[in-house]
Write an enzyme that holds these catalytic residues in place. Sequence first.
Site, PDB file in Angstrom:
ATOM      1  N   GLU A   1      -7.015   5.213   7.795  1.00  0.00           N
ATOM      2  CA  GLU A   1      -6.708   6.595   7.422  1.00  0.00           C
ATOM      3  C   GLU A   1      -7.913   7.271   6.772  1.00  0.00           C
ATOM      4  O   GLU A   1      -8.026   8.498   6.798  1.00  0.00           O
ATOM      5  CB  GLU A   1      -5.464   6.622   6.510  1.00  0.00           C
ATOM      6  CG  GLU A   1      -4.201   6.386   7.320  1.00  0.00           C
ATOM      7  CD  GLU A   1      -3.049   5.765   6.549  1.00  0.00           C
ATOM      8  OE1 GLU A   1      -3.111   5.686   5.313  1.00  0.00           O
ATOM      9  OE2 GLU A   1      -2.076   5.343   7.213  1.00  0.00           O
TER      10      GLU A   1
ATOM     11  N   GLU B   1      -5.565  -4.434  10.805  1.00  0.00           N
ATOM     12  CA  GLU B   1      -4.535  -3.420  11.040  1.00  0.00           C
ATOM     13  C   GLU B   1      -4.878  -2.641  12.311  1.00  0.00           C
ATOM     14  O   GLU B   1      -5.694  -1.707  12.265  1.00  0.00           O
ATOM     15  CB  GLU B   1      -4.480  -2.424   9.866  1.00  0.00           C
ATOM     16  CG  GLU B   1      -4.071  -3.023   8.550  1.00  0.00           C
ATOM     17  CD  GLU B   1      -3.492  -1.964   7.606  1.00  0.00           C
ATOM     18  OE1 GLU B   1      -2.328  -2.094   7.239  1.00  0.00           O
ATOM     19  OE2 GLU B   1      -4.208  -1.005   7.254  1.00  0.00           O
TER      20      GLU B   1
ATOM     21  N   GLY C   1       2.853  -1.009   4.447  1.00  0.00           N
ATOM     22  CA  GLY C   1       2.834   0.405   4.061  1.00  0.00           C
ATOM     23  C   GLY C   1       4.224   0.886   3.712  1.00  0.00           C
ATOM     24  O   GLY C   1       4.764   0.552   2.651  1.00  0.00           O
TER      25      GLY C   1
ATOM     26  N   ASN D   1       0.858  -1.187   0.000  1.00  0.00           N
ATOM     27  CA  ASN D   1       0.000   0.000   0.000  1.00  0.00           C
ATOM     28  C   ASN D   1       0.896   1.239   0.000  1.00  0.00           C
ATOM     29  O   ASN D   1       1.490   1.567   1.014  1.00  0.00           O
ATOM     30  CB  ASN D   1      -0.905  -0.015   1.246  1.00  0.00           C
ATOM     31  CG  ASN D   1      -1.794   1.209   1.316  1.00  0.00           C
ATOM     32  OD1 ASN D   1      -1.836   2.009   0.385  1.00  0.00           O
ATOM     33  ND2 ASN D   1      -2.516   1.359   2.423  1.00  0.00           N
ATOM     34  N   TRP D   2       0.964   1.882  -1.134  1.00  0.00           N
ATOM     35  CA  TRP D   2       1.874   3.030  -1.274  1.00  0.00           C
ATOM     36  C   TRP D   2       1.285   4.327  -0.741  1.00  0.00           C
ATOM     37  O   TRP D   2       1.948   5.354  -0.747  1.00  0.00           O
ATOM     38  CB  TRP D   2       2.296   3.193  -2.739  1.00  0.00           C
ATOM     39  CG  TRP D   2       3.470   2.333  -3.094  1.00  0.00           C
ATOM     40  CD1 TRP D   2       3.860   1.190  -2.453  1.00  0.00           C
ATOM     41  CD2 TRP D   2       4.413   2.552  -4.142  1.00  0.00           C
ATOM     42  NE1 TRP D   2       4.981   0.681  -3.050  1.00  0.00           N
ATOM     43  CE2 TRP D   2       5.349   1.498  -4.086  1.00  0.00           C
ATOM     44  CE3 TRP D   2       4.560   3.519  -5.130  1.00  0.00           C
ATOM     45  CZ2 TRP D   2       6.410   1.385  -4.973  1.00  0.00           C
ATOM     46  CZ3 TRP D   2       5.614   3.411  -6.017  1.00  0.00           C
ATOM     47  CH2 TRP D   2       6.541   2.355  -5.934  1.00  0.00           C
ATOM     48  N   LYS D   3       0.005   4.295  -0.353  1.00  0.00           N
ATOM     49  CA  LYS D   3      -0.641   5.500   0.188  1.00  0.00           C
ATOM     50  C   LYS D   3      -0.371   6.695  -0.755  1.00  0.00           C
ATOM     51  O   LYS D   3      -0.334   6.520  -1.956  1.00  0.00           O
ATOM     52  CB  LYS D   3      -0.154   5.751   1.614  1.00  0.00           C
ATOM     53  CG  LYS D   3      -0.340   4.497   2.499  1.00  0.00           C
ATOM     54  CD  LYS D   3      -0.076   4.719   3.936  1.00  0.00           C
ATOM     55  CE  LYS D   3      -0.307   3.421   4.703  1.00  0.00           C
ATOM     56  NZ  LYS D   3      -0.176   3.581   6.143  1.00  0.00           N
TER      57      LYS D   3
ATOM     58  N   GLY E   1       2.366   2.798  11.089  1.00  0.00           N
ATOM     59  CA  GLY E   1       3.340   3.891  11.017  1.00  0.00           C
ATOM     60  C   GLY E   1       4.050   4.202  12.313  1.00  0.00           C
ATOM     61  O   GLY E   1       4.755   5.210  12.412  1.00  0.00           O
TER      62      GLY E   1
ATOM     63  N   HIS F   1      -9.876   1.515   5.146  1.00  0.00           N
ATOM     64  CA  HIS F   1      -8.574   1.785   5.775  1.00  0.00           C
ATOM     65  C   HIS F   1      -8.760   2.832   6.879  1.00  0.00           C
ATOM     66  O   HIS F   1      -9.510   3.796   6.714  1.00  0.00           O
ATOM     67  CB  HIS F   1      -7.569   2.271   4.727  1.00  0.00           C
ATOM     68  CG  HIS F   1      -6.163   2.214   5.241  1.00  0.00           C
ATOM     69  ND1 HIS F   1      -5.662   3.125   6.142  1.00  0.00           N
ATOM     70  CD2 HIS F   1      -5.160   1.321   5.014  1.00  0.00           C
ATOM     71  CE1 HIS F   1      -4.413   2.806   6.442  1.00  0.00           C
ATOM     72  NE2 HIS F   1      -4.083   1.710   5.773  1.00  0.00           N
TER      73      HIS F   1
ATOM     74  N   SER G   1       3.163  -1.511  10.496  1.00  0.00           N
ATOM     75  CA  SER G   1       4.611  -1.479  10.758  1.00  0.00           C
ATOM     76  C   SER G   1       5.344  -2.760  10.375  1.00  0.00           C
ATOM     77  O   SER G   1       6.373  -3.079  10.970  1.00  0.00           O
ATOM     78  CB  SER G   1       4.889  -1.142  12.226  1.00  0.00           C
ATOM     79  OG  SER G   1       4.486   0.176  12.503  1.00  0.00           O
TER      80      SER G   1
HETATM   81  P1  13P Z   1       2.845   0.913   7.730  1.00  0.00           P
HETATM   82  O1  13P Z   1       3.387  -0.399   7.226  1.00  0.00           O
HETATM   83  O2  13P Z   1       3.567   2.091   7.192  1.00  0.00           O
HETATM   84  O3  13P Z   1       2.704   0.915   9.225  1.00  0.00           O
HETATM   85  O4  13P Z   1       1.356   1.057   7.143  1.00  0.00           O
HETATM   86  C1  13P Z   1       0.468   0.000   7.284  1.00  0.00           C
HETATM   87  C2  13P Z   1      -0.745   0.286   6.499  1.00  0.00           C
HETATM   88  O5  13P Z   1      -1.507   1.170   6.816  1.00  0.00           O
HETATM   89  C3  13P Z   1      -0.980  -0.512   5.292  1.00  0.00           C
HETATM   90  O6  13P Z   1      -2.274  -0.363   4.817  1.00  0.00           O
END
Ligand code: 13P
Length: 248
Positions: free
Chosen positions: A100, A167, A230, A10-12, A173, A98, A209
């Site tokens: 976020e 998650e 992520g 997931n590159w966000k 993060g 998600h 993470s």
């Molecule tokens: P991180 O791996 O950066 O903690 O992000 C996880 C995430 O939100 C994947 O969807």
Amino acid sequence: MTNNIYFIANWKMYGSTSSINSLNKLINLSKLKKYSKAKIIYLPPFTLLDAFNRKFKRTKISIGGQNCHHIQDYGSFTGSISPKMLKDLGCKFVILGHSENRMVGETDADVNNKIRSALNKNLKIIFCIGETFAEKKKKITHSVLNRQINKGLKGVKNYNNILIAYEPVWSIGTGVIPKEKELEFNIAKIKKILSKKTKNKLPILYGGSVNNKNISNLINIRGINGFLVGSASQNTKKFIDIIKKTIN
Ligand code: 13P
């Protein structure tokens, strides 16, 4: 982990048109027989979906969108992308729910509408669930997971195209991952909640993470079918390392 193992990147809101150059080594790895059970899926920002689609032509690597509108086809919704548009760009998947997006107002009902609409367009759903730190402290993790699953999947009849991504929000993060016992307990709880809805054994992924160091501990967790990665996935070397350490 015996069957297919999912590795979802997931590159966000990261990546530019030059980012695709870093993917060659991953494409080579994906073609090796040794890694044939690795199901690799990339979720780049919308702006890069077309470039990724071209890059992954003639490979087994899939792409997916990072969100979609609940209207399936077209409409006057400035800034939105529909399931039909994702399909048109070669997407097989879409990640929904998600944290976020939940944090900026997406409700369980919104997630449910999007899931049903994307399923109607034959997209596979990466359905994210997870408790916040405050909810964990209040010891209401299981009721949160129960609510997210039941409301998010309300009215869904066919579970063939659904993957669950657990998650914990406090793990995203932060560099902090749940303790082994806690994670296994929560995964077992998720399976129990799902078993009341369907006989299908849905793949359950862990996200939060995940990196090329802690992966060695995470692969020992019972009941996990893969990882949603992520920030470590934006570094192709690290992402390859995660795959190699999982399938060795
Ligand atoms: P991180 O791996 O950066 O903690 O992000 C996880 C995430 O939100 C994947 O969807």
